[in-house]
Design a protein around this motif. Structure first.
Motif, PDB file in Angstrom:
ATOM      1  N   ALA A 163      64.664  69.240  36.282  1.00  0.00           N
ATOM      2  CA  ALA A 163      65.916  68.536  35.997  1.00  0.00           C
ATOM      3  C   ALA A 163      66.698  68.289  37.275  1.00  0.00           C
ATOM      4  O   ALA A 163      67.227  67.191  37.506  1.00  0.00           O
ATOM      5  CB  ALA A 163      66.749  69.340  35.003  1.00  0.00           C
ATOM      6  N   TYR A 192      67.545  64.625  38.953  1.00  0.00           N
ATOM      7  CA  TYR A 192      68.943  64.241  39.115  1.00  0.00           C
ATOM      8  C   TYR A 192      69.277  63.950  40.575  1.00  0.00           C
ATOM      9  O   TYR A 192      70.119  63.096  40.876  1.00  0.00           O
ATOM     10  CB  TYR A 192      69.860  65.339  38.568  1.00  0.00           C
ATOM     11  N   TYR A 247      69.265  58.833  37.539  1.00  0.00           N
ATOM     12  CA  TYR A 247      69.408  59.212  36.136  1.00  0.00           C
ATOM     13  C   TYR A 247      70.849  59.582  35.800  1.00  0.00           C
ATOM     14  O   TYR A 247      71.545  60.219  36.590  1.00  0.00           O
ATOM     15  CB  TYR A 247      68.508  60.420  35.808  1.00  0.00           C
ATOM     16  N   TYR A 276      61.386  73.685  33.879  1.00  0.00           N
ATOM     17  CA  TYR A 276      62.180  72.566  33.362  1.00  0.00           C
ATOM     18  C   TYR A 276      63.496  72.434  34.123  1.00  0.00           C
ATOM     19  O   TYR A 276      63.966  71.323  34.388  1.00  0.00           O
ATOM     20  CB  TYR A 276      62.465  72.764  31.873  1.00  0.00           C
ATOM     21  N   THR A 318      71.127  78.607  30.999  1.00  0.00           N
ATOM     22  CA  THR A 318      69.747  78.267  30.690  1.00  0.00           C
ATOM     23  C   THR A 318      68.889  78.445  31.943  1.00  0.00           C
ATOM     24  O   THR A 318      69.252  77.988  33.024  1.00  0.00           O
ATOM     25  CB  THR A 318      69.642  76.814  30.201  1.00  0.00           C
ATOM     26  N   ALA A 327      68.003  63.521  30.146  1.00  0.00           N
ATOM     27  CA  ALA A 327      67.567  64.258  28.954  1.00  0.00           C
ATOM     28  C   ALA A 327      66.389  63.567  28.286  1.00  0.00           C
ATOM     29  O   ALA A 327      65.414  64.219  27.854  1.00  0.00           O
ATOM     30  CB  ALA A 327      68.734  64.398  27.975  1.00  0.00           C
ATOM     31  N   ASP A 328      66.443  62.236  28.195  1.00  0.00           N
ATOM     32  CA  ASP A 328      65.334  61.476  27.594  1.00  0.00           C
ATOM     33  C   ASP A 328      64.053  61.662  28.403  1.00  0.00           C
ATOM     34  O   ASP A 328      62.955  61.802  27.845  1.00  0.00           O
ATOM     35  CB  ASP A 328      65.698  59.990  27.526  1.00  0.00           C
ATOM     36  N   LEU A 388      63.215  64.203  30.396  1.00  0.00           N
ATOM     37  CA  LEU A 388      62.688  65.568  30.233  1.00  0.00           C
ATOM     38  C   LEU A 388      62.049  65.736  28.852  1.00  0.00           C
ATOM     39  O   LEU A 388      61.017  66.388  28.720  1.00  0.00           O
ATOM     40  CB  LEU A 388      63.823  66.590  30.402  1.00  0.00           C
ATOM     41  N   ALA A 389      62.673  65.126  27.831  1.00  0.00           N
ATOM     42  CA  ALA A 389      62.099  65.219  26.484  1.00  0.00           C
ATOM     43  C   ALA A 389      60.731  64.552  26.426  1.00  0.00           C
ATOM     44  O   ALA A 389      59.797  65.057  25.791  1.00  0.00           O
ATOM     45  CB  ALA A 389      63.054  64.587  25.479  1.00  0.00           C
ATOM     46  N   TYR A 410      73.096  61.652  32.692  1.00  0.00           N
ATOM     47  CA  TYR A 410      72.758  62.838  31.894  1.00  0.00           C
ATOM     48  C   TYR A 410      71.868  62.461  30.709  1.00  0.00           C
ATOM     49  O   TYR A 410      70.905  63.155  30.394  1.00  0.00           O
ATOM     50  CB  TYR A 410      74.030  63.529  31.386  1.00  0.00           C
ATOM     51  N   LYS A 411      72.189  61.344  30.077  1.00  0.00           N
ATOM     52  CA  LYS A 411      71.425  60.934  28.894  1.00  0.00           C
ATOM     53  C   LYS A 411      70.000  60.531  29.260  1.00  0.00           C
ATOM     54  O   LYS A 411      69.036  60.964  28.615  1.00  0.00           O
ATOM     55  CB  LYS A 411      72.117  59.782  28.180  1.00  0.00           C
TER      56      LYS A 411
END
Length: 215
Positions: A194, A198, A203, A190, A164, A209-210, A212-213, A205-206
């Protein structure tokens, strides 16, 4: 003799795409076989899973566990042909042991084999040969795929999905398939964000992700 039957049908993902051995086609064949034998179908197991490795097929494992649990109640296990039932030596050994240590009959419809504890030794021999061929095909295919991927890498082609944040660009001159690997400008921001988040050690991983969302 009991008339209770269990049907097993399988395709792998690649075979589904090629349309070679669709599950509906297998089921039609196996149901007709049961009808001709006056077997009553009590269970049907189907799945779209590779059989290269043992323990990777939930429906198959559930079916074998059921047959082992009911080894004194005769069932007829019906499948199309050897490579639909298995693709490795370990599952082959399990099937042979099941046939020899239970009252079940195991039917390979297209190959005309019926394994059971009193079957002639040549039946088990032929089943073993079919199983060896099924396993060889699977393992050889794996080698051929790896060989092709290594050759593609030698030629400068990235033989897999890109990470990605990258995408394929223009064709590289002098090659047949190779394309430049370039930054995906739509996603690059993005990816950078990330890593920045990190790196703060704040943070998981979960939660990353929240975060970034939400952004």
């Amino acid at each position: 003799m009991s008339n209770k039957a269990i049907i097993y049908a399988r395709v792998s993902s690649l075979e589904q795409e090629l349309g070679g051995y669709s599950i509906p086609a297998q089921l039609d064949l196996l149901k007709d076989y049961c009808k001709n034998k006056n077997f009553k179908i009590e269970k049907i197991y189907t799945e779209s899973m590779s059989a290269k490795e043992t323990g990777q097929r939930p429906a198959y494992d559930e079916m074998i566990a059921f047959l082992r649990k009911n080894k004194k109640t005769q069932y007829h296990l019906i499948y199309e042909k050897n490579d639909r039932l298995l693709r490795n030596e370990y599952d082959s050994a399990d099937i042979i042991n099941l046939a020899r240590n239970s009252v079940h009959h195991i039917h390979s419809v297209r190959e005309g084999l019926i394994l059971h504890k009193t079957a002639h030794p040549t039946v088990f021999f032929i089943f073993t040969m079919f199983s060896a061929n099924s396993s060889l095909y699977s393992r050889n295919l794996s080698l051929e795929v790896k060989k092709g991927m290594n050759k593609a890498a030698d030629l400068g082609y990235f033989p897999a999905n890109l990470p990605t944040g990258y995408k394929r660009g223009n064709k590289i001159p002098g090659t047949k398939r190779s394309r430049e690997i370039i930054i995906d400008t739509e996603k690059a921001g993005y990816i950078i964000r990330a890593f920045e988040l990190y790196a703060t050690n704040m943070y998981s991983y979960k939660t990353l992700a929240d975060k970034l969302a939400s952004e």
